[in-house]
Scaffold this active site. Structure first.
Site, mmCIF file in Angstrom:
data_model
loop_
_atom_site.group_PDB
_atom_site.id
_atom_site.type_symbol
_atom_site.label_atom_id
_atom_site.label_comp_id
_atom_site.label_asym_id
_atom_site.label_seq_id
_atom_site.Cartn_x
_atom_site.Cartn_y
_atom_site.Cartn_z
ATOM 1 N N GLU A 356 6.427 -8.074 4.611
ATOM 2 C CA GLU A 356 5.356 -7.422 5.261
ATOM 3 C C GLU A 356 4.889 -8.075 6.465
ATOM 4 O O GLU A 356 4.460 -7.556 7.250
ATOM 5 C CB GLU A 356 4.155 -7.167 4.015
ATOM 6 C CG GLU A 356 4.496 -6.030 3.141
ATOM 7 C CD GLU A 356 4.429 -4.734 3.679
ATOM 8 O OE1 GLU A 356 3.760 -4.377 4.841
ATOM 9 O OE2 GLU A 356 4.861 -3.762 3.029
ATOM 10 N N GLU A 360 4.805 -6.320 10.182
ATOM 11 C CA GLU A 360 3.533 -5.911 10.873
ATOM 12 C C GLU A 360 3.134 -6.933 12.186
ATOM 13 O O GLU A 360 2.224 -6.376 13.051
ATOM 14 C CB GLU A 360 2.123 -6.129 9.891
ATOM 15 C CG GLU A 360 2.391 -5.010 8.844
ATOM 16 C CD GLU A 360 0.976 -5.108 8.027
ATOM 17 O OE1 GLU A 360 0.730 -3.984 7.605
ATOM 18 O OE2 GLU A 360 0.320 -6.175 7.828
ATOM 19 N N PRO A 379 -11.010 -3.741 -9.176
ATOM 20 C CA PRO A 379 -10.702 -2.277 -8.966
ATOM 21 C C PRO A 379 -11.142 -1.664 -7.761
ATOM 22 O O PRO A 379 -10.747 -0.592 -7.346
ATOM 23 C CB PRO A 379 -11.083 -1.753 -10.538
ATOM 24 C CG PRO A 379 -11.157 -2.634 -11.370
ATOM 25 C CD PRO A 379 -11.545 -3.695 -10.614
ATOM 26 N N GLU A 408 -2.949 -3.808 16.708
ATOM 27 C CA GLU A 408 -3.439 -5.066 17.145
ATOM 28 C C GLU A 408 -2.983 -6.055 16.313
ATOM 29 O O GLU A 408 -3.262 -6.104 14.992
ATOM 30 C CB GLU A 408 -4.677 -5.041 17.761
ATOM 31 C CG GLU A 408 -4.962 -3.878 18.736
ATOM 32 C CD GLU A 408 -6.830 -4.307 19.340
ATOM 33 O OE1 GLU A 408 -7.042 -5.468 19.513
ATOM 34 O OE2 GLU A 408 -7.222 -3.218 19.501
#
Length: 436
Positions: A356, A360, A379, A408
């Site tokens: 990830e 990104e 939660p 960005e």
């Protein structure tokens, strides 16, 4: 001697989201209200009362009387249970109605009245249909986010004195309502909306807005609605064409709303499958769309099932200047966040974190360079639904490039972090900086 309006005793039979909200408003308005609840909701009511968070009525806490079953004599009993629980809830209801008392159904579906009349004289029953966005946030707390109109009206046999009395009660509580003499049409129109949104929301785990915006899902909705229209005609109910065509767009103020079926599933509860889909299947010789949804939902959620939070990872990256890397999100919730995302099935969490981060920001690190900060599982941490995040931290001096979900990327000084940081990432960063 007739009772004064303020002396009327009201029972809410089925204190879930809808029953708790309206019962709370009635109690706040001075009525003697008893909430019939169960499980953690009942425990919370007895310990801390009922908390209502409403866009219209504000936030308030109400001391209430709660019980596991009817135990007194009431002038009005509001039935707000799931359709499948109606018969069980009503088995001794007549023993708890005052001589002039009546019953109001606040339920989904079009067949509940036929069940209730087995226990109560039809003259004493008022059907109602409710358009509202309301959910149980935590046991004892309900959130009212949209709408709230109650439409009710008489059946051919209904005693009109009960209609007038209910109007007076709602007036005193400042509740939005209207009386419609064709209440069966109103209920079928509400069922058509539920047919379009509830089953698909449950299966696809999507909000009303997400369903409405997808062209392929809208076409599927139209076919489901068409079966509902055919079923309504079997009861002599003709649905106006302009209403039929408007249903997929009927999500004003409900774009981010999770339907009652999806809410139930996310709480590990069996959703109201029969009450929404069976009326169509029972009236038509062939209802392939509704029957397919029905069988899928019953197979997946009709018995015992496991529903768990989504697993995610987040990565704190610090450069040689002791600055922190953040991304600006392309998708809701908008704002700055740590790089991260969902763990793929069959993937190690540390591998997901490295993947990830690279997807990104174009920063490549090995799993050996990652260090565990902690696990974050509140939660409420993600407004899209319950997620659990495993958070890592690492060092890197590579320059980031925004990609994937990142609009960005930027490194920030630790004492000059942006104000709009989403999720619980402010808390995560605070924990990390204190750890350092």
């Amino acid at each position: 001697m007739a009772k004064l309006l303020s002396d009327k005793k009201i029972a809410i039979l089925g204190a879930g989201a809808v029953g708790s909200f309206y019962g709370g408003i009635l109690a706040k308005s001075g009525f003697d209200v008893t909430f019939i609840a169960r499980g953690r909701q009942l425990e919370a009511f007895k310990q801390t009362g009922l908390t209502v968070k409403s866009y219209k009525f504000g936030t308030f806490n109400q001391n209430i009387r709660a019980a596991a079953q009817l135990d007194g004599i009431y002038d009005v009993i509001v039935i707000a249970t799931k359709s499948g629980d109606t018969a069980k809830a009503c088995h001794n209801i007549n023993d708890h109605l005052s001589e002039s008392g009546f019953v109001v159904s606040f339920q989904n579906g079009v067949d509940n009245i036929q069940t209730i009349r087995k226990f109560v004289d039809i003259k004493r029953i008022i059907p109602a249909s409710i358009y509202i966005g309301v959910s149980v946030e935590t046991p004892g707390t309900v959130v009212h986010s949209a709408e709230g109109l109650i439409t009710f009206g008489p059946l051919a046999e209904t005693d009109l004195d009960h209609i007038n009395e209910l109007k007076e009660i709602f007036d005193k509580a400042n509740l939005d309502y209207r009386v419609d003499n064709n209440i069966l049409l109103v209920q079928w129109k509400k069922l058509l909306w539920n047919l379009a949104f509830n089953p698909l929301s449950a299966i696809l785990e999507a909000t009303c807005g997400q369903l409405s915006r997808d062209s392929s899902i809208r076409r599927l909705m139209e076919n489901i609605i068409n079966e509902g229209v055919q079923a309504a005609s079997k009861d002599g109910i003709e649905i106006p064409h302009d209403y039929i065509s408007s249903i997929p767009d009927a999500v004003v103020n409900l774009e981010n709303f999770k339907t009652s079926m999806l809410q139930d599933i996310q709480k590990g509860k069996n959703p109201e499958i029969d009450g929404i889909l069976k009326p169509v299947m029972d009236r038509l010789e062939s209802a392939p769309y509704c029957e397919t949804l029905y069988r899928i939902l019953h197979f997946k959620y009709g018995k015992k099932f496991i529903y768990t939070p989504k697993l995610t990872v987040d990565v704190i990256v610090e450069n040689e200047k002791s600055e922190i890397l953040l991304i600006k999100r392309k998708n809701p919730p908008h704002g700055w966040a740590l790089p991260g995302g969902f763990v793929d099935y069959g993937e190690k969490v540390e591998s997901a974190a490295a993947r990830e981060l690279f997807e990104e920001t174009n920063i490549k690190i090995t799993t050996e360079e990652l260090h565990l900060l902690g696990v974050y599982s509140d939660p409420a941490r993600d407004p899209r639904g319950h997620t659990v995040s495993i958070v890592y931290y690492a060092k890197s001096s590579h320059n980031p490039t925004a990609a994937d979900d990142a609009a960005e990327t930027a490194f920030f000084e630790k004492n000059k972090l942006p104000s709009e940081i989403v999720f619980d990432h402010k808390q995560i960063l605070s924990d990390y900086l204190h750890k350092k």
